[in-house]
Design a protein around this motif. Structure first.
Motif, PDB file in Angstrom:
ATOM      1  N   THR A  41     123.288  31.929  13.450  1.00 41.19           N
ATOM      2  CA  THR A  41     121.483  31.257  14.462  1.00 41.19           C
ATOM      3  C   THR A  41     120.869  30.677  14.513  1.00 41.19           C
ATOM      4  N   GLN A  42     119.409  31.501  14.386  1.00 38.67           N
ATOM      5  CA  GLN A  42     118.205  31.528  14.473  1.00 38.67           C
ATOM      6  C   GLN A  42     118.114  30.696  13.706  1.00 38.67           C
ATOM      7  N   ARG A  43     117.844  29.537  12.518  1.00 34.63           N
ATOM      8  CA  ARG A  43     117.954  28.516  11.487  1.00 34.63           C
ATOM      9  C   ARG A  43     118.558  27.669  10.983  1.00 34.63           C
ATOM     10  N   LYS A  44     118.741  26.505  11.040  1.00 37.98           N
ATOM     11  CA  LYS A  44     120.118  25.210  10.985  1.00 37.98           C
ATOM     12  C   LYS A  44     119.927  25.246   8.648  1.00 37.98           C
ATOM     13  N   ALA A  45     120.739  25.579   8.701  1.00 42.82           N
ATOM     14  CA  ALA A  45     121.116  25.452   7.185  1.00 42.82           C
ATOM     15  C   ALA A  45     120.397  24.287   6.534  1.00 42.82           C
ATOM     16  N   ALA A  69     114.474  27.746  -0.895  1.00 43.91           N
ATOM     17  CA  ALA A  69     114.728  29.118  -0.795  1.00 43.91           C
ATOM     18  C   ALA A  69     115.711  30.023  -0.682  1.00 43.91           C
ATOM     19  N   VAL A  70     116.462  29.029   0.072  1.00 42.67           N
ATOM     20  CA  VAL A  70     118.163  29.757  -0.937  1.00 42.67           C
ATOM     21  C   VAL A  70     118.911  28.594  -1.048  1.00 42.67           C
ATOM     22  N   LYS A  71     119.782  29.105  -2.474  1.00 42.79           N
ATOM     23  CA  LYS A  71     119.952  27.965  -3.363  1.00 42.79           C
ATOM     24  C   LYS A  71     121.209  27.631  -3.523  1.00 42.79           C
ATOM     25  N   PRO A 107     113.458  40.907  -2.801  1.00 44.42           N
ATOM     26  CA  PRO A 107     112.442  41.568  -2.884  1.00 44.42           C
ATOM     27  C   PRO A 107     112.192  40.241  -2.033  1.00 44.42           C
ATOM     28  N   ASN A 108     111.186  40.457  -2.016  1.00 43.94           N
ATOM     29  CA  ASN A 108     109.753  39.772  -0.733  1.00 43.94           C
ATOM     30  C   ASN A 108     109.907  38.202  -1.407  1.00 43.94           C
ATOM     31  N   GLY A 109     110.226  37.395  -0.952  1.00 47.00           N
ATOM     32  CA  GLY A 109     110.700  36.106  -1.045  1.00 47.00           C
ATOM     33  C   GLY A 109     111.709  35.641  -1.859  1.00 47.00           C
ATOM     34  N   ALA A 110     113.201  36.756  -2.193  1.00 48.58           N
ATOM     35  CA  ALA A 110     114.509  36.341  -1.950  1.00 48.58           C
ATOM     36  C   ALA A 110     115.124  35.189  -1.829  1.00 48.58           C
ATOM     37  N   GLY A 111     114.975  35.390  -0.719  1.00 48.30           N
ATOM     38  CA  GLY A 111     115.685  33.765   0.037  1.00 48.30           C
ATOM     39  C   GLY A 111     116.581  35.344   1.559  1.00 48.30           C
ATOM     40  N   LYS A 112     116.097  36.777   1.170  1.00 48.81           N
ATOM     41  CA  LYS A 112     117.131  37.246   1.839  1.00 48.81           C
ATOM     42  C   LYS A 112     116.858  37.032   3.602  1.00 48.81           C
ATOM     43  N   SER A 113     115.766  37.223   4.220  1.00 50.43           N
ATOM     44  CA  SER A 113     115.820  36.601   5.000  1.00 50.43           C
ATOM     45  C   SER A 113     115.699  35.221   6.040  1.00 50.43           C
ATOM     46  N   THR A 114     115.447  34.488   4.993  1.00 55.84           N
ATOM     47  CA  THR A 114     116.026  33.098   5.498  1.00 55.84           C
ATOM     48  C   THR A 114     117.486  32.978   5.872  1.00 55.84           C
ATOM     49  N   THR A 115     118.070  33.807   4.554  1.00 62.98           N
ATOM     50  CA  THR A 115     119.498  33.790   4.948  1.00 62.98           C
ATOM     51  C   THR A 115     120.287  34.424   5.949  1.00 62.98           C
ATOM     52  N   ILE A 116     119.285  35.321   6.357  1.00 62.05           N
ATOM     53  CA  ILE A 116     120.130  36.413   7.614  1.00 62.05           C
ATOM     54  C   ILE A 116     119.540  35.279   8.830  1.00 62.05           C
TER      55      ILE A 116
END
Length: 322
Positions: free
Chosen positions: A58-62, A25-27, A44-53
């Protein structure tokens, strides 16, 4: 004190699917956010923006990479990082079993604010966001717009060093959008860094010091609004509305004299023109030779929306929601 409040180095996030496939999702993106700036993060949708945020908050581990907040690893010290972060998420994460005032007081006390200051700040924000008359009502009775205003007030209660706003004005009427940006500007002037995502393009154009555009998990560009606009082929764009539009028209239009690039977006043929005064007669004659009817022709200067289309191939307003 470091000039960058946030530094992202080689940040990656890979999801393992039930069928064994992996989705990256994030490269491996790299960028920094300067202390005290308003930073736009668009995609846009699916860009990896929300995953990055979600990783930055701290809501998700890299999966890999490093996130430095104030020079300290957010990944290794998430609890310390949370004290410096405020978040207005897209979803409603208010405590629906508490009143509006209780939501604000609980949040302030959680971040170590004494009761006197917590009540003072609650009074201030409940009044500013038009919630004072409903402050003792349970949040579950709130409309979407009221809940959004309360989420924003709650995130501001402990005066975070960096405030993440994930589409904060969605569901707000124009008057409260204005109030929000007045409060954000005031908070920013007091030293809080603002990290903004939005689907209203006029907001980053007007408010952001710098803007990053991401697509398919990769950082496509970063810079000021003017620097990003310089990336597209031309500042001048001729828009053609035709009664019949075929994909081959864009390729043919790209070969016309003075045309740097041609593309089709939302049923409109766009010609990026080198000259400030395009040859309209030549363009109109060209459309006649196509055997199609020209319904409308207009000239405009490039905007951030044009930059977005150029870098992602997608229209900002139609694809920016996640």
């Amino acid at each position: 004190m470091k000039s960058n409040i946030l530094e992202i180095k080689g940040l990656k996030k890979t999801f393992k699917m039930p069928n064994g496939h992996k989705i990256e999702a994030v490269k491996g993106i790299n960028f920094d956010v300067k202390r005290g700036e308003v930073f736009g993060f668009l995609g846009p949708n699916g860009a990896g923006k929300s995953t990055t945020i979600s990783m930055l908050t701290t809501q998700r581990k890299a999966t890999d990479g490093e996130i430095l907040l104030d020079g300290e690893s957010l990944i290794q010290h998430p609890a310390r990082a949370r004290k410096k972060i405020g978040v207005v998420a897209q979803h409603n994460n208010l405590d629906r079993g508490l009143t509006a005032r209780e939501n604000l007081i609980y949040h302030a006390r959680y971040f170590g604010m004494d009761m006197s200051n917590a009540n003072r700040k609650a009074d201030e924000y409940l009044e500013k966001f038009g919630l004072a008359d409903r402050q003792h009502d349970y949040v579950r009775s709130y409309s979407g717009g009221m809940a959004q205003r309360l989420k924003i007030a709650r995130a501001m209660m402990h005066t975070p060093e960096i405030l993440y706003l994930d589409e904060p004005t969605t569901g707000l009427d124009p008057s409260y959008r204005t109030i929000l940006w007045e409060q954000m500007t005031e908070l920013n002037r007091a030293g809080t860094t603002i990290f903004l995502t939005t689907h209203y393009m006029e907001e980053p154009e007007k408010l952001c010091d710098r803007i990053a555009i991401v697509n398919q998990g990769e950082l496509k560009a970063i810079g000021t609004s003017d620097e990003l606009k310089a990336l597209i082929p031309s500042k001048n764009i001729v828009s053609l509305k035709l009664n019949r539009l075929e994909a081959s028209y864009a390729e043919a239009a790209g070969r016309l004299p003075g045309v740097a690039k041609a593309t089709i977006q939302n049923g409109i043929l766009l010609l990026f023109i080198h000259d400030a005064q395009p040859d309209f007669n030549m363009i109109i004659d060209w459309t006649k030779n196509l055997g199609t009817e020209l319904q409308n022709i207009s000239l405009s200067t490039s905007t951030l929306d044009d930059v977005f289309i150029h870098l992602t191939g997608k229209d900002f307003m139609n694809h920016e929601s996640k």
